[in-house]
Design a protein around this motif. Structure first.
Motif, short mmCIF file in Angstrom:
data_model
loop_
_atom_site.label_atom_id
_atom_site.label_comp_id
_atom_site.label_asym_id
_atom_site.label_seq_id
_atom_site.Cartn_x
_atom_site.Cartn_y
_atom_site.Cartn_z
N THR A 144 16.11 8.78 -17.76
CA THR A 144 17.46 8.25 -17.53
C THR A 144 17.63 7.69 -16.13
N SER A 145 16.74 8.03 -15.22
CA SER A 145 16.87 7.54 -13.85
C SER A 145 16.30 6.13 -13.67
N LEU A 146 15.49 5.68 -14.62
CA LEU A 146 14.78 4.42 -14.43
C LEU A 146 15.61 3.23 -14.92
N ARG A 147 15.61 2.19 -14.10
CA ARG A 147 16.26 0.93 -14.45
C ARG A 147 15.15 -0.10 -14.62
N LEU A 148 14.85 -0.44 -15.89
CA LEU A 148 13.72 -1.29 -16.20
C LEU A 148 14.11 -2.77 -16.23
N GLY A 149 13.17 -3.61 -15.85
CA GLY A 149 13.40 -5.04 -15.91
C GLY A 149 12.10 -5.81 -15.97
N VAL A 150 12.17 -7.03 -16.47
CA VAL A 150 11.02 -7.94 -16.52
C VAL A 150 11.44 -9.28 -15.97
N LEU A 151 10.72 -9.77 -14.97
CA LEU A 151 11.00 -11.07 -14.37
C LEU A 151 9.77 -11.95 -14.60
N ARG A 152 9.94 -12.97 -15.43
CA ARG A 152 8.83 -13.86 -15.76
C ARG A 152 8.88 -15.07 -14.82
N LEU A 153 7.82 -15.23 -14.04
CA LEU A 153 7.70 -16.33 -13.09
C LEU A 153 6.45 -17.14 -13.44
N PRO A 154 6.40 -18.41 -13.03
CA PRO A 154 5.35 -19.30 -13.57
C PRO A 154 3.94 -19.04 -13.08
N ASP A 155 3.76 -18.49 -11.87
CA ASP A 155 2.40 -18.38 -11.35
C ASP A 155 2.32 -17.32 -10.26
N SER A 156 1.11 -17.12 -9.75
CA SER A 156 0.88 -16.12 -8.72
C SER A 156 1.67 -16.42 -7.46
N ALA A 157 1.75 -17.69 -7.10
CA ALA A 157 2.46 -18.06 -5.88
C ALA A 157 3.92 -17.65 -5.96
N SER A 158 4.57 -17.90 -7.09
CA SER A 158 5.98 -17.55 -7.20
C SER A 158 6.17 -16.04 -7.24
N ARG A 159 5.26 -15.31 -7.85
CA ARG A 159 5.38 -13.85 -7.87
C ARG A 159 5.24 -13.28 -6.46
N LEU A 160 4.25 -13.77 -5.72
CA LEU A 160 4.09 -13.29 -4.35
C LEU A 160 5.27 -13.70 -3.48
N ALA A 161 5.77 -14.91 -3.68
CA ALA A 161 6.92 -15.37 -2.91
C ALA A 161 8.14 -14.49 -3.19
N TRP A 162 8.36 -14.14 -4.45
CA TRP A 162 9.47 -13.25 -4.78
C TRP A 162 9.30 -11.92 -4.05
N LEU A 163 8.08 -11.39 -4.05
CA LEU A 163 7.83 -10.10 -3.42
C LEU A 163 8.05 -10.17 -1.91
N VAL A 164 7.57 -11.24 -1.29
CA VAL A 164 7.76 -11.41 0.15
C VAL A 164 9.25 -11.44 0.49
N GLY A 165 10.02 -12.14 -0.33
CA GLY A 165 11.44 -12.32 -0.03
C GLY A 165 12.32 -11.14 -0.39
N HIS A 166 11.87 -10.28 -1.33
CA HIS A 166 12.78 -9.25 -1.85
C HIS A 166 12.26 -7.82 -1.75
N LEU A 167 11.08 -7.61 -1.17
CA LEU A 167 10.55 -6.25 -1.10
C LEU A 167 11.50 -5.31 -0.38
N ASP A 168 12.08 -5.76 0.73
CA ASP A 168 12.96 -4.87 1.50
C ASP A 168 14.24 -4.51 0.76
N GLU A 169 14.57 -5.27 -0.30
CA GLU A 169 15.78 -4.96 -1.05
C GLU A 169 15.56 -3.86 -2.09
N LEU A 170 14.30 -3.54 -2.38
CA LEU A 170 14.02 -2.48 -3.33
C LEU A 170 14.31 -1.13 -2.67
N PRO A 171 14.81 -0.17 -3.43
CA PRO A 171 15.27 1.09 -2.83
C PRO A 171 14.13 1.98 -2.36
N GLY A 172 14.29 2.57 -1.18
CA GLY A 172 13.34 3.55 -0.70
C GLY A 172 11.94 3.01 -0.54
N SER A 173 10.96 3.84 -0.86
CA SER A 173 9.56 3.43 -0.83
C SER A 173 8.98 3.57 -2.22
#
Length: 708
Positions: free
Chosen positions: A231-260
């Protein structure tokens, strides 16, 4: 009315539980005491299938304490991962349970551990499944331990099943161990990831059929199975076109994810590349893979638990048993090959928090990676028969056997384990011997395993694309009858994660993926057993005949150029001249090389499969560098023999004497040697040796791709 003995057992068990968790108000979760009672009072065989964080370890630690107070012998806990052992020993100490481990990291402690066992000063002995077949442990310590054992615990018991046969084949040996134990010794198997097929398979290995009756009715294996919804987990799937976009998303949004948390990747190269990129962008992360030094892995686990890093970028090496109750997120760059594996990994998050975020960023290359790992681990009839045939007479060591059967070390060791479990070979002091027992390739079984894996991969694709509740989908994949909509995932409650990618993050990711240049380490020694194959060499390679350190554009598994190279070397891909883009990238590798002396000429390797590619690449590099192109080495007797994938001795024998530099005017300076794909490196080693013997002062190998 509750019988007095049961009341006393429950009171004692509850006291032990409270010592274990350090809380005077702790109570049993549904099913915990029932499992303890079945083990302590009924001396039953039990299978507990409960979600991560439910408290499976509390069951076996509390049961151990109660059994020991009644005069029982030590519990033997078969545990698959070193990280799990560390956490379990720490938990045991809190409850006053004296727990020790015998594993590959503490051989200096084995003598003291065995002495403590002899003095009956050990309550729980943790061992890996492989340790059960260590010759000295199996033949010298295990028989005495079986006579005294108070309880056997098999943690992560799904590894017994075919689902995990290639992960730890030694788990299948537990059936033999259980058969040797006195019937009154209780046995507990635990797992958080098991569908109905795996439950039935594990129950069979425990010596019976699954039963839901803790009171002993029916006499089967007691199965205590709870709801798997988290019940604590909030699941999601984000489909992006390629490795570059996935890494770019991670670079831009990692700090927004809660905790470690944990960022999972499918390959070692992806874990290392992603961690490096994130560190360069100022994120506190560390890579964690099966190739990471054990001490560094332990240090990284501690840093994550203390929230000293934002994330560990990990392969599946960080999985079962890692315990950080407040883990805030789990993110996947690429999908695991089954919902079962995915549930296992996301279960690390949100164990003691009200909310944790779980996000999957699938990749277009996922299926290709799944196929590679699935086929690489499956036993092969012809290879198995070759191994059995080579084991006649006295014991043969693994390195010596490797030189006899043309198999690399890792697949050979896996095949030996499978054959050992099947009874065809046996590990003894000094190596391996054939048992003489008849062995038949179980084609039907392996066909069934392969079909099940394909079905599980399809289920993972369906998870990614479902419009229904994602937690409910995972529960149904695990045959959880309580499956119901969670109300929290992106399909139930709406998208909760950002999807935009900033221009700066895109540029950073693109630059990282455009990074070129991977070292090709030169061979320094001839492989063991080469002389038995007609190659007259032993020991170190003479410095006057060695290649220098080389370069490849990228690894085939890399996130960036790896994708382009995988297409180039895919089965059935046509041979064609090198593209301008690829040539330009190779020129960048040479520009950044930093060699002590610039090459004075270029030589190409002869190629059967890619002659246009190799020839045009060598010509192009020579033209850009304004260097003379000397041509290609001459194939001798048809050129190299054999196929990729064999071990070093056979790979060397396949290229020994198959190249000649006699027709080339080799200068005295450094020579750039150009090839398409570097795998074992023996082709480049022998080609460089020919050029050195022909007068080259140094040979600098260059390849488009490095396998692995």
């Amino acid at each position: 009315m509750t019988p007095p003995a049961e009341t006393e057992t429950r009171t004692a068990a509850l006291g032990a539980l409270r010592e274990l968790v350090g809380r005077d108000d702790a109570e049993f979760h549904d099913g915990q005491f029932e499992a303890i009672e079945a083990l302590v009072e009924g001396r039953r065989r039990a299978l507990v299938v409960q979600r991560t964080g439910w408290g499976k370890s509390a069951v076996y630690f509390v049961a151990t304490l109660l059994l020991r107070r009644r005069g029982g012998g030590p519990t033997v806990l078969v545990s698959p991962l070193l990280a799990l052992m560390r956490d379990q020993i720490a938990a045991a100490e809190r409850a006053g349970v004296r727990a020790v481990a015998i594993n590959s990291t503490n051989p200096h402690e084995w003598g003291e551990v065995l002495a403590r066992l002899e003095r009956d000063e050990v309550d729980v002995l943790l061992v890996s499944p492989e340790r059960l077949n260590n010759p000295s442990f199996r033949d010298e310590q295990l028989p005495a331990l079986v006579r005294r054992i108070g309880m056997l615990v098999v943690d992560e018991a799904h590894c017994i099943s075919d689902w995990g046969h290639d992960f730890r084949p030694d788990y299948r040996r537990l059936r033999e161990l259980i058969a040797q134990m006195p019937a009154e010794v209780p046995v507990l198997a635990t797992t958080a990831t098991a569908n109905s097929r795996v439950v039935a398979d594990v129950a069979e290995q425990l010596g019976g059929e699954a039963s839901g009756s803790p009171d002993g009715a029916g006499g089967g294996v007691v199965t205590i199975r709870g709801p798997l919804a988290r019940t604590s987990l909030r699941l999601g799937v984000l489909r992006l076109p390629d490795s570059a976009s996935r890494l770019a998303w991670l670079v831009g949004h990692l700090d927004e994810l809660p905790g470690s948390g944990i960022i999972y990747t499918l390959t070692v190269a992806a874990a290392n590349d992603t961690a490096r990129l994130l560190r360069e962008r100022g994120h506190e992360v560390r890579a964690y893979t099966g190739q990471t030094d054990p001490d560094e892995r332990a240090e990284s686990e501690g840093m994550l638990k203390r929230n000293e890093v934002k994330a560990l970028v990990a392969t599946s090496a960080l999985g079962m048993g890692f315990d950080k109750p407040d883990l805030g997120f789990v993110l996947h760059l690429g999908a695991p090959s089954s919902p079962v594996a995915y549930y296992q990994q996301v279960g690390r998050a949100g164990r003691a928090t009200e909310s944790a975020d779980v996000l999957l960023l699938p990749g277009v290359e996922d299926r290709e990676i799944w196929h590679y790992f699935a086929t690489a681990s499956m036993p092969d009839r012809e290879r198995a028969e070759r191994v059995i045939g080579a084991l006649s007479g006295s014991p043969v060591s693994t390195p010596a056997l490797e030189a006899m059967v043309d198999l690399r070390r890792t697949p050979l060791e896996l095949l030996l384990k499978v054959l050992d479990v099947d009874g065809a070979v046996r590990r003894v002091q000094g190596g391996w011997v054939a048992t003489g027992e008849p062995w038949v390739y179980d084609e039907e079984r392996y066909r069934r395993i392969a079909a099940e894996r394909v079905a599980e991969q399809q289920h993972m694709i369906e998870y990614e694309t479902t419009s229904g509740c994602r937690m409910e989908f995972l529960q149904r994949s695990l045959d959880d009858a309580t499956a119901a909509p969670c109300g929290r995932c992106d399909n139930c409650a709406g998208v909760w994660y950002p999807s935009e990618i900033g221009a700066e993050a895109s540029a950073t990711a693109a630059k990282a993926l455009d990074r070129v240049g991977v070292p090709i380490e030169p061979r320094r020694a001839w492989p063991t057993g080469a002389d038995r194959l007609g190659v007259p060499v032993k020991g170190r390679i003479s410095p006057a005949e060695q290649a220098g350190e080389g370069r490849a554009l990228a690894r085939l598994t890399d996130l960036g150029w790896g994708g382009t190279l995988r297409e180039l070397f895919a089965a059935g891909a046509a041979d064609a001249p090198v593209s301008p883009q690829l040539l330009a990238a190779c020129v960048r590798v040479l520009a950044d090389w930093g060699w002590s002396e610039r090459p004075v000429a270029v030589v190409a390797m002869p190629s059967r499969s890619k002659p246009q590619l190799v020839g045009s690449l060598a010509h192009g590099l020579a033209e850009v560098g304004r260097l003379p192109y000397l041509g290609a080495l001459e194939p001798v007797d048809g050129g190299p023999s054999g196929q990729p994938g064999g071990n070093s001795a056979f790979r060397l024998a396949g290229v020994w004497g198959r190249f000649s530099a006699a027709g080339l005017e080799v200068p005295a300076g450094p020579v750039l040697l150009v090839d398409d794909l570097a795998d074992s490196r023996w082709t480049l080693t022998i080609a460089a040796r020919e050029l050195r013997l022909a007068g080259a002062a140094e040979v600098l190998p260059f390849a488009l791709a490095l396998r692995g």
